[in-house]
Design an enzyme around this catalytic site. Structure first.
Site, PDB file in Angstrom:
ATOM      1  CB  SER A  73      51.901  36.596  33.971  1.00  0.00           C
ATOM      2  OG  SER A  73      52.800  35.737  34.519  1.00  0.00           O
ATOM      3  CG  HIS A  93      53.706  40.049  36.415  1.00  0.00           C
ATOM      4  ND1 HIS A  93      53.577  41.195  35.221  1.00  0.00           N
ATOM      5  CD2 HIS A  93      54.158  39.282  36.718  1.00  0.00           C
ATOM      6  CE1 HIS A  93      53.609  40.323  34.538  1.00  0.00           C
ATOM      7  NE2 HIS A  93      54.211  38.817  34.974  1.00  0.00           N
ATOM      8  CD  GLU A 118      52.557  44.632  35.952  1.00  0.00           C
ATOM      9  OE1 GLU A 118      51.330  45.202  35.044  1.00  0.00           O
ATOM     10  OE2 GLU A 118      52.246  43.656  34.983  1.00  0.00           O
ATOM     11  CG  ASN A 161      51.352  39.552  30.874  1.00  0.00           C
ATOM     12  OD1 ASN A 161      52.107  39.864  30.609  1.00  0.00           O
ATOM     13  ND2 ASN A 161      51.756  38.865  32.224  1.00  0.00           N
TER      14      ASN A 161
END
Ligand SMILES: NC(=O)c1ccc[n+]([C@@H]2O[C@H](COP(=O)([O-])OP(=O)(O)OC[C@H]3O[C@@H](n4cnc5c(N)ncnc54)[C@H](O)[C@@H]3O)[C@@H](O)[C@H]2O)c1
Length: 286
Positions: free
Chosen positions: A121, A142, A154, A193
């Site tokens: 992450s 991701h 991602e 994130n």
């Protein structure tokens, strides 16, 4: 045409099991590597719970459920993935652990065209790629929680990723798994994130300071902003241990105060309150 059919997955927690389900639903041959026998058993149970839920909701048939189960093997033997064409790493968000896994995979992966993908992450992909002798074959993929449900991945190429690796990974994710891909930079936290974590940490700071309760904050964001989950429930779903680890990496990398994990989060992790996955976080799940 995408010819990737054999998938190895290291780690069978929330994400490893969910990625396994996504791949098995596409009729791929999936081998999941657990650290311990008990984790392998827990991972298989998680997969069965998820499929039984989908069956109850009539999203899959009994026959499809049984076929998906047949496509996934759980083991503690890393050599089970030696001949895989694509290997996902989905172990805990702890950089030294991931380095060791990448080095171990590099030693045993025998398929010359193998793609090695991390579900991290927050850790820059180039740092994991350098633990292998084939950094050009490493990407970041991701997924979002739960990966068998949420459409986004991602996709992150590092400075060392070959264009052909990136293109093959993209074709697999979109064509075979039916995911929606966004190209993300190889920077801690990628795109989502980098935005999401400060929001979650702000909500935790509001609880910590007594400004508002978890219930009030979550109700406000769900009913006032049409978010499917409030930030504290989302933090519980991610796992407070994972959230703290991600925030720590972002804070160390980017040196911005908005990423610093608040003491309340660290204390809850210390106390073993990891959120939904073990029954208690900002909310209770028993
Ligand atoms: N939880 C989320 O919402 C989310 C979303 C996207 C990405 N991620 C990332 O996915 C990865 C996994 O997160 P998770 O939520 O599944 O965590 P988790 O705690 O549910 O599972 C991690 C698993 O890794 C296993 N593990 C640790 N070291 C191992 C090793 N050497 N070999 C095999 N297994 C090992 C642990 O036993 C555990 O079962 C992390 O990098 C995390 O940041 C998590």
């Amino acid at each position: 045409m995408n010819t990737i059919r054999s998938i190895g997955i290291i780690g069978c927690g929330l994400m490893g099991t969910g990625i396994a389900e996504s791949c098995a639903r596409a009729s791929l041959d999936v081998r999941v590597i657990a650290r311990r026998e008990t984790s392998a058993v827990a991972g298989k149970e998680r997969l069965l719970r998820s499929l039984d839920h989908a069956l109850r909701k009539a999203r899959i048939t009994q026959l499809e459920r049984d076929q998906i189960v047949e496509h996934v093997a759980f083991t503690t033997d890393l050599t089970a993935i030696t001949d895989c064409q694509l290997i996902f790493e989905a172990v805990s968000e702890h950089e030294p652990t991931k380095h060791n896994v990448f080095a171990a995979v590099d030693k045993i992966a025998a398929n010359p065209g193998v793609i090695i993908a991390s579900n991290t992450s927050s850790i820059p992909i180039v740092r994991l790629a350098k633990a292998t002798s084939r950094a050009d074959q490493v990407v970041g993929t991701h997924f979002f929680n739960p990966p068998q449900v949420l459409p986004l991945v991602e996709l992150v190429g590092s400075e060392l990723t070959a264009a052909s690796t990136y293109e093959q990974a993209e074709a697999f994710l979109t064509g075979t798994l039916g995911k929606q891909v966004i190209k993300a930079p190889d920077r801690a936290g990628f795109v989502v994130n980098a935005l999401l974590i400060p929001y979650l940490l702000s909500a935790i700071k509001m609880v910590e300071s007594g400004f508002a309760s978890a219930e009030v904050i979550d109700t406000g964001m769900v009913l006032g902003c049409s978010y499917p989950l409030g930030p504290l429930r989302l933090a519980d779903l991610i796992g407070l241990d994972t959230l703290a680890a991600v925030a720590n990496t972002l804070h160390q990398e980017l040196k911005e105060p908005q990423y610093e994990p608040p003491p309340l989060l660290l204390q809850m992790v210390e106390a073993g309150l990891f959120g939904k996955k073990n029954g208690r976080g900002f909310h209770s799940y028993t």
